[in-house]
Design an enzyme around this catalytic site. Structure first.
Site, PDB file in Angstrom:
ATOM      1  N   ALA A  67       7.741   8.301  -5.861  1.00 27.05           N
ATOM      2  CA  ALA A  67       7.643   7.412  -4.700  1.00 27.05           C
ATOM      3  C   ALA A  67       7.067   6.063  -5.089  1.00 27.05           C
ATOM      4  O   ALA A  67       6.321   5.442  -4.328  1.00 27.05           O
ATOM      5  CB  ALA A  67       6.768   8.067  -3.626  1.00 27.05           C
ATOM      6  N   ARG A  97      16.094  -3.589  -1.911  1.00 25.28           N
ATOM      7  CA  ARG A  97      17.243  -3.717  -1.008  1.00 25.28           C
ATOM      8  C   ARG A  97      16.886  -3.424   0.454  1.00 25.28           C
ATOM      9  O   ARG A  97      17.675  -3.726   1.352  1.00 25.28           O
ATOM     10  CB  ARG A  97      18.374  -2.791  -1.464  1.00 25.28           C
ATOM     11  N   GLN A 111       1.890   5.077 -11.032  1.00 24.53           N
ATOM     12  CA  GLN A 111       2.719   4.483 -12.079  1.00 24.53           C
ATOM     13  C   GLN A 111       2.522   2.963 -11.992  1.00 24.53           C
ATOM     14  O   GLN A 111       3.124   2.287 -11.169  1.00 24.53           O
ATOM     15  CB  GLN A 111       4.191   4.851 -11.886  1.00 24.53           C
ATOM     16  N   THR A 130      12.456   6.708 -14.440  1.00 29.50           N
ATOM     17  CA  THR A 130      12.113   7.987 -13.821  1.00 29.50           C
ATOM     18  C   THR A 130      11.387   8.935 -14.766  1.00 29.50           C
ATOM     19  O   THR A 130      10.498   9.685 -14.347  1.00 29.50           O
ATOM     20  CB  THR A 130      13.386   8.663 -13.289  1.00 29.50           C
ATOM     21  N   SER A 133      -3.520  12.079  47.399  1.00 31.58           N
ATOM     22  CA  SER A 133      -2.773  10.953  46.843  1.00 31.58           C
ATOM     23  C   SER A 133      -3.653   9.712  46.717  1.00 31.58           C
ATOM     24  O   SER A 133      -4.536   9.455  47.555  1.00 31.58           O
ATOM     25  CB  SER A 133      -1.580  10.624  47.744  1.00 31.58           C
TER      26      SER A 133
END
Length: 454
Positions: free
Chosen positions: A11, A17, A77, A83, A390
């Protein structure tokens, strides 16, 4: 699954994009960050450890991941070098782990627990490395899985593939399963002698075959392997998710009167014989038990609706709403952090927040629990069989006892004992002829203003 299992979820990407400041894996799918879908798959196969490899805006990804699963571990990372390099960041977290490791992707949300189990079973039959593939025609730019019988001999990247390999429609999803020791041993041997100078996880197949290990593949549907890289793909994925969820609930015994108008969250749970009318929206963390009726244009989030209860139309249930068996929440009623006991009713035009409503109590139209004093929230307790007239305003903290009543239009600031009537309103006074005098005065003022304005 009987063997020990860990899951590494990649992730770290920026998701350029997506044209967004938000990390790609945190964009919503089914009313939750798409990352959650991969994390949920890890939970469904009862993974002992889940490691999320974050990179771009790692703190935001970490915070979101820990909200979903506070036992998840985060590896960072710092440089996005491919990957293979990303998976390697989980090496220390898995140092003491012995078992199979799945590599999933935070932007590939539809992989099912059944598919992961099939990959584990493939491992059990002797495959050292298992790759998840899917059929796609035409295969576009996906890597091709080159098979020899049931053995995977090569992943041929489209740009490097031979004409014969380009004819293959069995494509690589990137999802991997291997024993922890084998996986990281193979990753150690990955090189970065390529145009991008990156370490690609897919290279482990060639390395494994060179070492005499066995590689295999499991096939899933194209939808399961769908990766999300743009807003257009996210919109397509949302439509796919909703279609799958609608089909799932219908198959389980739910009636959707207009399926295409009902929207679910990733974790919505609906019991049998529930009827859901048109234009209903479910946010995260909603459970509706069997036999309930959710009427048109209602919105539910963080709520629990019990058997036989009725909600809506035009109702809003917010987090903490607990609607008991046979209870009724009607049109334009909002409920937040409040519990309705069995048979309790609020039929229309009310706000019930930070409250408990007793069995068979009846809330009249226009009732408000005044729960917030500008700093703190306070609780309102309404007893069993109580009747709230009410347009009552119940100023919390306050308790209305069992079988008690409040007069219509009352502002209730003190507890009302059981069986008592609470009335809190100014005494009405009628002034004979005053309405006519006032009307004449106002009309004269209006006429004067017209003349002054020309």
């Amino acid at each position: 699954m009987t063997q020990r299992t860990a899951v590494v979820i990649l992730a770290a990407g920026k998701g350029t994009r997506m044209a967004s400041d938000l990390p790609k894996v945190l964009h919503p799918l089914g009313r939750a960050p798409m990352l959650y879908h991969s994390m949920r798959a890890a939970q469904m196969i009862e993974a002992e450890k889940t490691i999320v490899v974050a990179g771009h805006k790692a703190e935001a990804v970490r915070d979101a991941a820990l909200v979903f699963d506070d036992t998840a571990e985060i590896a960072v990372q710092k440089e996005q070098l491919g990957t293979g390099h990303a998976v390697d960041q989980a090496r220390d977290a898995l140092k003491a782990f012995n078992g199979d490791v799945f590599v999933l992707y935070g932007d590939t949300p539809f992989v099912s627990a059944d598919t992961l189990i099939a990959m584990a079973e493939k491992r059990d039959t002797g495959a050292d490395v298992v790759i998840l593939g899917f059929q796609l025609a035409p295969p576009h730019s996906y890597g091709r899985l080159v098979m020899n019988g049931d053995k995977l001999t090569k992943i041929a990247e489209a740009k490097d593939a031979t004409d014969k390999e380009l004819e293959i429609s069995f494509c690589n999803s990137g999802i991997v399963c291997a024993d922890r020791e084998t996986l990281f041993d193979l990753i150690t041997k990955i090189g970065n002698d390529n145009a991008n100078g990156e370490y690609y996880l897919t290279d482990i197949v060639a390395i494994a075959n060179e070492k005499g290990l066995t590689c295999g593949a499991v096939e899933c549907s194209e939808t399961e392997a769908l990766g999300i890289n743009s807003r257009q793909e996210l919109a397509r994925a949302e439509a796919l998710f909703q279609d799958m969820k609608r089909a799932e609930v219908i198959e389980s015994g739910v009636t959707l009167l207009a399926p295409e108008t009902v929207y679910f969250a990733y974790d919505t749970t609906i019991g049998r014989d529930v009827v859901i009318e048109e234009n209903v929206v479910f946010g995260p963390n909603v459970t509706v038990e069997s036999g309930a009726h959710i009427k048109a244009f209602s919105h539910l989030e963080g709520a629990h609706v019990s058997k036989g209860a009725s909600v809506g139309p035009y109702a809003r249930l917010r987090p903490g709403a607990e609607i008991g068996e046979g209870a009724f929440v009607g049109n334009f009623v909002e409920v937040k952090n409040a519990q309705f006991a069995e048979g309790a009713k609020a039929s229309h035009l009310s706000y019930i927040g930070d409250a408990s409503v007793g069995k068979d109590a009846n809330i009249g139209a226009g009732t408000i629990t005044c729960n917030y004093d500008g700093v703190l929230k306070h609780h309102t307790e309404i007893g069993e069989r109580a009747f709230i007239g009410s347009n009552s305003a119940l100023v919390a903290p306050v308790r209305i006892g069992d079988d008690a009543m409040t007069g219509s239009g009352s502002v209730i600031t003190k507890d009302v004992p059981a069986e008592a009537l609470g009335v809190g309103r100014a005494r009405q006074e009628n002034k004979a002829g005053f309405a006519t005098k006032l009307r004449q005065k106002l009309l004269a003022m209006k006429e004067k203003m017209k003349k002054e304005q020309g």
